[in-house]
Write a protein that holds these residues in place. Sequence first.
Motif, short mmCIF file in Angstrom:
data_model
loop_
_atom_site.label_atom_id
_atom_site.label_comp_id
_atom_site.label_asym_id
_atom_site.label_seq_id
_atom_site.Cartn_x
_atom_site.Cartn_y
_atom_site.Cartn_z
N ALA A 136 0.83 -1.21 0.00
CA ALA A 136 0.00 0.00 0.00
C ALA A 136 0.87 1.26 0.00
O ALA A 136 0.58 2.23 -0.72
N LYS A 137 1.95 1.24 0.76
CA LYS A 137 2.86 2.39 0.80
C LYS A 137 3.56 2.55 -0.54
O LYS A 137 3.77 3.68 -1.01
N LEU A 138 3.93 1.44 -1.17
CA LEU A 138 4.55 1.51 -2.50
C LEU A 138 3.61 2.16 -3.50
O LEU A 138 4.01 3.06 -4.26
N LEU A 139 2.35 1.75 -3.50
CA LEU A 139 1.38 2.31 -4.44
C LEU A 139 1.10 3.78 -4.14
O LEU A 139 0.97 4.59 -5.07
N ALA A 140 1.01 4.14 -2.86
CA ALA A 140 0.75 5.53 -2.49
C ALA A 140 1.93 6.42 -2.92
O ALA A 140 1.72 7.55 -3.40
N THR A 141 3.15 5.92 -2.77
CA THR A 141 4.33 6.68 -3.20
C THR A 141 4.38 6.79 -4.71
O THR A 141 4.73 7.85 -5.26
N LEU A 142 4.02 5.71 -5.40
CA LEU A 142 3.99 5.73 -6.87
C LEU A 142 2.98 6.76 -7.38
O LEU A 142 3.28 7.56 -8.27
N LEU A 143 1.78 6.77 -6.80
CA LEU A 143 0.76 7.72 -7.23
C LEU A 143 1.18 9.16 -6.92
O LEU A 143 0.96 10.07 -7.72
N SER A 144 1.77 9.37 -5.75
CA SER A 144 2.23 10.72 -5.39
C SER A 144 3.30 11.20 -6.35
O SER A 144 3.31 12.37 -6.77
#
Length: 427
Positions: A314-322
């Motif tokens: 989830a943190k990986l995806l949130a960082t990718l989207l940001s």
Amino acid sequence: MPDFAVKTADMWHRGSAWILGPLMIGLVAVALATASNYVSQLNMALFHAFFFAPLLILPLGFVALTYVSRRYFSGTQGSGIPQTVAAINETDDAKTSHLLSIRIMIGKVMLTIGGLAVGASIGREGPTVQIGASIMHMFYKRGPFQDVEQRRILLLAGGAAGIAAAFNTPLAGIMFAIEELSKHHVFNANSSSLVTVIVSGLISLALLGNYTYFGSSGANLEWNSGVSTILICGVVGGMAGGVFSRLLIAASFGTTTRMAGFIRQRPLAFAALCGLGVALLGLATDHLVFGTGYQPTQAMLEDSGSLPWYFGIAKLLATLLSSMSGIAGGVFAPSLAVGAGVGDNLAALLPVSYAPHSAIVLLTMAAYLSGVTRAPVTAFIIMMEMTDSHHMLLPLMATSVVASAMSKLISPTPLYHALSQKFLLQR
């Protein structure tokens, strides 16, 4: 007399660059760190009081930050490290003049604080590199700093000082300049470069005290299971970091024609969608993926808290989207949080007697950071300095090297150097 005047002027400009420059870098880095921590605490308090507030604040915040960045501070998007790499590698001043300046420095500070205030999954360390390089760029074309090589030395010193001041890791700052910022050039670690890192670090030390970013880790690794632990953490962490790099590079260059057209024609709408995605991930993880990820990472290193199994992804995806959205913000600190989440998963899968939980988390953090940046020496030194884990030097070193090799199989081009081409193409 004219010769004396010229020499005096040169000494003045050199002194200003190597003393005044790092003083400014240290002060700005401390101000950014203090402000970032403050707004992050406000964000956590707000989201704790109003659980569903991210659904409104993040999309609107991403739109506002993207608009301000594109309209007034073009060149501040993303981490800031690719812009610095582009400026160092390019010999034509006109092609990179929009990437490093006092305007960029001001915009980078404001927009990074704004991103953390709304809850974006970003860090302040990458931006501090661009800020440091921008400050040192002020001295270019003054006194003896006239040619391309002198300009490159100024930028390398500024970028190294930025990392050193941001993390309180002077060794990692120097290694970052050698390994990442100067891949295509020979870095001369002369007294001037070292003075820049030392002075900026001393400012941070004087204002914030002598601290390690994640405290002091008691992680230890027995060598009877050490080799297999190193290989597992290095392979898994490196592959995860390579996947993140590959996805971010693909989002920047290799999107489908339809998606690329949408991003180009409707950047604010795309930013809103990215913000909404981060908000949904935050709600699904009880707000754990917002911000730098410092608190959950420290909890896992100290074995003082448990996190859901899906925190890492989830943190990986949130960082990718940001990062995809176009707002300002780095990936260093969020990458450490992702690595900690992945390490927590590995520790749960491996036998309890195999290796200590904190050691697996520490090694996987170094592996993931090495996989993302493809800078293994910087990765293991920065983890050693940030956690006071000098006794883990050899395991960290070996894990980072394995991770970098695994990442290269998935993402052949290093992330920052691929993204630096994007900024040169946008000039």
